[in-house]
Motif scaffolding. Structure first.
Motif, PDB file in Angstrom:
ATOM      1  N   PHE A 104       0.834  -1.203   0.000  1.00 42.43           N
ATOM      2  CA  PHE A 104       0.000   0.000   0.000  1.00 42.43           C
ATOM      3  C   PHE A 104       0.871   1.257   0.000  1.00 42.43           C
ATOM      4  O   PHE A 104       2.011   1.222   0.461  1.00 42.43           O
ATOM      5  N   THR A 105       0.304   2.354  -0.477  1.00 40.83           N
ATOM      6  CA  THR A 105       0.993   3.637  -0.395  1.00 40.83           C
ATOM      7  C   THR A 105       0.007   4.712   0.066  1.00 40.83           C
ATOM      8  O   THR A 105      -1.194   4.622  -0.227  1.00 40.83           O
ATOM      9  N   ILE A 106       0.520   5.656   0.816  1.00 39.54           N
ATOM     10  CA  ILE A 106      -0.253   6.832   1.208  1.00 39.54           C
ATOM     11  C   ILE A 106       0.660   8.044   1.091  1.00 39.54           C
ATOM     12  O   ILE A 106       1.882   7.915   1.131  1.00 39.54           O
ATOM     13  N   ILE A 107       0.055   9.201   0.934  1.00 38.21           N
ATOM     14  CA  ILE A 107       0.799  10.459   0.993  1.00 38.21           C
ATOM     15  C   ILE A 107       0.234  11.225   2.176  1.00 38.21           C
ATOM     16  O   ILE A 107      -0.944  11.588   2.191  1.00 38.21           O
ATOM     17  N   GLU A 108       1.091  11.400   3.178  1.00 43.73           N
ATOM     18  CA  GLU A 108       0.638  11.989   4.440  1.00 43.73           C
ATOM     19  C   GLU A 108       1.836  12.575   5.170  1.00 43.73           C
ATOM     20  O   GLU A 108       2.962  12.143   4.983  1.00 43.73           O
ATOM     21  N   SER A 109       1.582  13.549   6.045  1.00 43.88           N
ATOM     22  CA  SER A 109       2.656  14.124   6.858  1.00 43.88           C
ATOM     23  C   SER A 109       2.980  13.180   8.012  1.00 43.88           C
ATOM     24  O   SER A 109       2.146  12.360   8.416  1.00 43.88           O
ATOM     25  N   LEU A 110       4.192  13.299   8.528  1.00 46.42           N
ATOM     26  CA  LEU A 110       4.595  12.463   9.661  1.00 46.42           C
ATOM     27  C   LEU A 110       3.685  12.712  10.866  1.00 46.42           C
ATOM     28  O   LEU A 110       3.263  11.768  11.535  1.00 46.42           O
ATOM     29  N   ASN A 111       3.375  13.969  11.139  1.00 50.01           N
ATOM     30  CA  ASN A 111       2.514  14.269  12.288  1.00 50.01           C
ATOM     31  C   ASN A 111       1.142  13.606  12.156  1.00 50.01           C
ATOM     32  O   ASN A 111       0.624  13.056  13.128  1.00 50.01           O
ATOM     33  N   ASN A 112       0.551  13.636  10.943  1.00 50.41           N
ATOM     34  CA  ASN A 112      -0.749  12.998  10.751  1.00 50.41           C
ATOM     35  C   ASN A 112      -0.647  11.481  10.850  1.00 50.41           C
ATOM     36  O   ASN A 112      -1.557  10.831  11.357  1.00 50.41           O
ATOM     37  N   VAL A 113       0.460  10.910  10.369  1.00 52.04           N
ATOM     38  CA  VAL A 113       0.671   9.465  10.472  1.00 52.04           C
ATOM     39  C   VAL A 113       0.736   9.057  11.946  1.00 52.04           C
ATOM     40  O   VAL A 113       0.101   8.081  12.361  1.00 52.04           O
ATOM     41  N   LEU A 114       1.492   9.801  12.728  1.00 52.52           N
ATOM     42  CA  LEU A 114       1.630   9.476  14.149  1.00 52.52           C
ATOM     43  C   LEU A 114       0.313   9.657  14.890  1.00 52.52           C
ATOM     44  O   LEU A 114      -0.050   8.834  15.740  1.00 52.52           O
ATOM     45  N   GLU A 115      -0.415  10.733  14.573  1.00 52.44           N
ATOM     46  CA  GLU A 115      -1.685  11.018  15.254  1.00 52.44           C
ATOM     47  C   GLU A 115      -2.748   9.977  14.901  1.00 52.44           C
ATOM     48  O   GLU A 115      -3.476   9.504  15.765  1.00 52.44           O
ATOM     49  N   SER A 116      -2.830   9.605  13.633  1.00 52.32           N
ATOM     50  CA  SER A 116      -3.880   8.687  13.178  1.00 52.32           C
ATOM     51  C   SER A 116      -3.532   7.218  13.399  1.00 52.32           C
ATOM     52  O   SER A 116      -4.408   6.359  13.315  1.00 52.32           O
ATOM     53  N   LYS A 117      -2.241   6.935  13.643  1.00 55.09           N
ATOM     54  CA  LYS A 117      -1.769   5.554  13.794  1.00 55.09           C
ATOM     55  C   LYS A 117      -2.096   4.708  12.560  1.00 55.09           C
ATOM     56  O   LYS A 117      -2.370   3.508  12.652  1.00 55.09           O
ATOM     57  N   ILE A 118      -2.061   5.334  11.378  1.00 53.89           N
ATOM     58  CA  ILE A 118      -2.415   4.674  10.123  1.00 53.89           C
ATOM     59  C   ILE A 118      -1.490   3.505   9.804  1.00 53.89           C
ATOM     60  O   ILE A 118      -1.910   2.520   9.199  1.00 53.89           O
ATOM     61  N   PHE A 119      -0.214   3.563  10.211  1.00 52.77           N
ATOM     62  CA  PHE A 119       0.702   2.458   9.895  1.00 52.77           C
ATOM     63  C   PHE A 119       0.242   1.164  10.537  1.00 52.77           C
ATOM     64  O   PHE A 119       0.377   0.093   9.947  1.00 52.77           O
ATOM     65  N   GLY A 120      -0.273   1.249  11.752  1.00 50.18           N
ATOM     66  CA  GLY A 120      -0.779   0.041  12.412  1.00 50.18           C
ATOM     67  C   GLY A 120      -1.900  -0.587  11.602  1.00 50.18           C
ATOM     68  O   GLY A 120      -1.921  -1.803  11.389  1.00 50.18           O
ATOM     69  N   THR A 121      -2.815   0.236  11.117  1.00 50.16           N
ATOM     70  CA  THR A 121      -3.924  -0.251  10.297  1.00 50.16           C
ATOM     71  C   THR A 121      -3.413  -0.840   8.990  1.00 50.16           C
ATOM     72  O   THR A 121      -3.816  -1.938   8.592  1.00 50.16           O
ATOM     73  N   LEU A 122      -2.502  -0.109   8.321  1.00 48.95           N
ATOM     74  CA  LEU A 122      -1.963  -0.605   7.053  1.00 48.95           C
ATOM     75  C   LEU A 122      -1.180  -1.900   7.242  1.00 48.95           C
ATOM     76  O   LEU A 122      -1.285  -2.822   6.427  1.00 48.95           O
ATOM     77  N   ARG A 123      -0.385  -1.978   8.312  1.00 55.53           N
ATOM     78  CA  ARG A 123       0.378  -3.203   8.600  1.00 55.53           C
ATOM     79  C   ARG A 123      -0.557  -4.395   8.782  1.00 55.53           C
ATOM     80  O   ARG A 123      -0.322  -5.471   8.256  1.00 55.53           O
ATOM     81  N   GLU A 124      -1.599  -4.187   9.589  1.00 57.15           N
ATOM     82  CA  GLU A 124      -2.548  -5.277   9.860  1.00 57.15           C
ATOM     83  C   GLU A 124      -3.261  -5.698   8.573  1.00 57.15           C
ATOM     84  O   GLU A 124      -3.432  -6.897   8.321  1.00 57.15           O
ATOM     85  N   ASN A 125      -3.700  -4.714   7.759  1.00 54.10           N
ATOM     86  CA  ASN A 125      -4.377  -5.041   6.501  1.00 54.10           C
ATOM     87  C   ASN A 125      -3.434  -5.790   5.560  1.00 54.10           C
ATOM     88  O   ASN A 125      -3.835  -6.748   4.901  1.00 54.10           O
ATOM     89  N   LEU A 126      -2.194  -5.344   5.503  1.00 52.90           N
ATOM     90  CA  LEU A 126      -1.210  -5.998   4.645  1.00 52.90           C
ATOM     91  C   LEU A 126      -0.963  -7.433   5.123  1.00 52.90           C
ATOM     92  O   LEU A 126      -0.938  -8.375   4.322  1.00 52.90           O
ATOM     93  N   ALA A 127      -0.794  -7.610   6.433  1.00 49.95           N
ATOM     94  CA  ALA A 127      -0.565  -8.944   6.990  1.00 49.95           C
ATOM     95  C   ALA A 127      -1.747  -9.874   6.694  1.00 49.95           C
ATOM     96  O   ALA A 127      -1.552 -11.052   6.379  1.00 49.95           O
ATOM     97  N   LYS A 128      -2.980  -9.347   6.770  1.00 45.21           N
ATOM     98  CA  LYS A 128      -4.165 -10.159   6.492  1.00 45.21           C
ATOM     99  C   LYS A 128      -4.191 -10.618   5.034  1.00 45.21           C
ATOM    100  O   LYS A 128      -4.750 -11.664   4.726  1.00 45.21           O
ATOM    101  N   GLN A 129      -3.608  -9.808   4.140  1.00 44.05           N
ATOM    102  CA  GLN A 129      -3.648 -10.117   2.711  1.00 44.05           C
ATOM    103  C   GLN A 129      -2.338 -10.739   2.207  1.00 44.05           C
ATOM    104  O   GLN A 129      -2.163 -10.909   0.999  1.00 44.05           O
TER     105      GLN A 129
END
Length: 155
Positions: free
Chosen positions: A19-44
Motif C-alpha cells: 500500500f501507499t499513502i501520501i501523508e505528513s509524519l505528524n498525521n501518520v503518528l496522530e492517526s496511527k495509520i501504519f498500524g492499520t496498514l500493517r494489519e491489513n497488509l498482513a491479512k492479505q
C-alpha cells in the motif's frame, strides 16, 4: 545513552507489493495509520504472489525540495518484498527500491521509541531522499528486544 549499530553495505534492488499513502509524519503518528496498514497488509499476505518472506518494509520518500518538516506530506510505502511481480491484489501498488550502497542502522527496542534512533540518524547523516525500515516481525514491534533495520542511502 543508547548506542546504535551502523553498517555500510551494498543492496540489490527490492521489488515491493503493498500500500501507499501520501501523508505528513505528524498525521501518520496522530492517526496511527501504519498500524492499520500493517494489519491489513498482513491479512492479505497470502494474496501477494511470489512473496519473499513475512517481513514488512516501510519506505518513506521525502520531498526533493529539502525543506521537509513533520507537517509536510510525503509518500509512504508499506509492503512485502517479492521475487518477481505477479498479479497485484486490488488496491495495492508496486514499488522498486533501486540497488545501491546503504547505511544500515539497527533500532533495538519498542517501535514507539524509534524517535531517538531517528534523532541519531538526522544528526549523523543529515537530510536524505529516502528511509527504508524493515520490520522482521510486526508482532514484536513494541517489545523491548524488538528490532527494526533502517537503511538510508550512503553518501
Amino acid at each position: 545513552m543508547k548506542t546504535h549499530q551502523v553498517v555500510t553495505m551494498e543492496r540489490e534492488e527490492i521489488k515491493l507489493v503493498g500500500f501507499t499513502i501520501i501523508e505528513s509524519l505528524n498525521n501518520v503518528l496522530e492517526s496511527k495509520i501504519f498500524g492499520t496498514l500493517r494489519e491489513n497488509l498482513a491479512k492479505q499476505m497470502d494474496e501477494i504472489e511470489n512473496r519473499n518472506g513475512s517481513g514488512i518494509y516501510l519506505i518513506q520518500i521525502y520531498p526533493h525540495e529539502g525543506q521537509w518538516t513533520p507537517d509536510i506530506p510525503f509518500q509512504h510505502v508499506i509492503a512485502f518484498e517479492v521475487t518477481s511481480y505477479g498479479e497485484i491484489p486490488s488496491g495495492m501498488i508496486t514499488y522498486i527500491v533501486p540497488s545501491g550502497r546503504f547505511v544500515k542502522i539497527i533500532h533495538t527496542g519498542a517501535e514507539s521509541q524509534i524517535g531517538t534512533t531517528y534523532d541519531f540518524i538526522n544528526k549523523s547523516f543529515g537530510e536524505r531522499p529516502i528511509d527504508i525500515e524493515y520490520w522482521n516481525d510486526i508482532h514484536t514491534l513494541e517489545s523491548d528486544d524488538g528490532q527494526i533495520d533502517i537503511y538510508i542511502p550512503a553518501k
